[in-house]
Design a protein around this motif. Structure first.
Motif, short mmCIF file in Angstrom:
data_model
loop_
_atom_site.label_atom_id
_atom_site.label_comp_id
_atom_site.label_asym_id
_atom_site.label_seq_id
_atom_site.Cartn_x
_atom_site.Cartn_y
_atom_site.Cartn_z
N TYR A 135 0.83 -1.21 0.00
CA TYR A 135 0.00 0.00 0.00
C TYR A 135 0.87 1.26 0.00
CZ TYR A 135 -4.38 -2.49 1.16
OH TYR A 135 -5.50 -3.28 1.16
N ILE A 136 1.90 1.25 0.82
CA ILE A 136 2.78 2.42 0.92
C ILE A 136 3.46 2.70 -0.41
CG2 ILE A 136 4.93 3.25 1.95
CD1 ILE A 136 3.96 1.79 4.55
N TYR A 137 3.99 1.65 -1.05
CA TYR A 137 4.62 1.84 -2.35
C TYR A 137 3.62 2.38 -3.37
CZ TYR A 137 8.98 -0.58 -1.13
OH TYR A 137 10.19 -0.94 -0.58
N GLY A 138 2.42 1.86 -3.35
CA GLY A 138 1.39 2.34 -4.29
C GLY A 138 1.06 3.80 -4.08
N GLU A 139 0.91 4.19 -2.82
CA GLU A 139 0.59 5.59 -2.51
C GLU A 139 1.75 6.51 -2.85
OE1 GLU A 139 -2.38 6.86 -1.48
OE2 GLU A 139 -3.11 4.83 -1.84
N ALA A 140 2.97 6.00 -2.79
CA ALA A 140 4.15 6.81 -3.11
C ALA A 140 4.40 6.88 -4.62
CB ALA A 140 5.37 6.24 -2.40
N GLY A 141 3.57 6.19 -5.39
CA GLY A 141 3.73 6.22 -6.84
C GLY A 141 4.69 5.18 -7.38
N GLU A 142 5.18 4.31 -6.52
CA GLU A 142 6.11 3.26 -6.95
C GLU A 142 5.29 2.00 -7.28
OE1 GLU A 142 9.73 2.80 -4.70
OE2 GLU A 142 9.37 4.74 -3.73
N ILE A 143 4.57 2.07 -8.37
CA ILE A 143 3.60 1.04 -8.74
C ILE A 143 4.28 -0.31 -8.99
CG2 ILE A 143 1.78 0.42 -10.35
CD1 ILE A 143 1.20 2.87 -8.49
#
Length: 57
Positions: free
Chosen positions: A18-26
């Motif tokens: 989730y954190i990676y997704g929110e940070a834009g690191e898809i």
């Protein structure tokens, strides 16, 4: 990983995804979430990870 048998690991991987997704690191988010689904397939965290993977596409 330091404690690969920890009962908390699936939830920790889910949160990390989730954190990676929110940070834009898809790409990293997908990698972590797919690893979670493969390693812990019959957990609530894996079910949530699968939903998140669908949303990332």
């Amino acid at each position: 990983m330091r404690y690969p048998e920890s009962a908390r690991l699936p939830d920790a991987l889910l949160k990390l995804g989730y954190i990676y997704g929110e940070a834009g690191e898809i790409d990293r988010a997908r990698e972590v979430l797919q690893k979670l689904v493969q390693a812990y397939p019959n957990t609530q965290a894996a079910n949530l990870a699968e939903r998140r993977l669908q949303a990332l596409r």
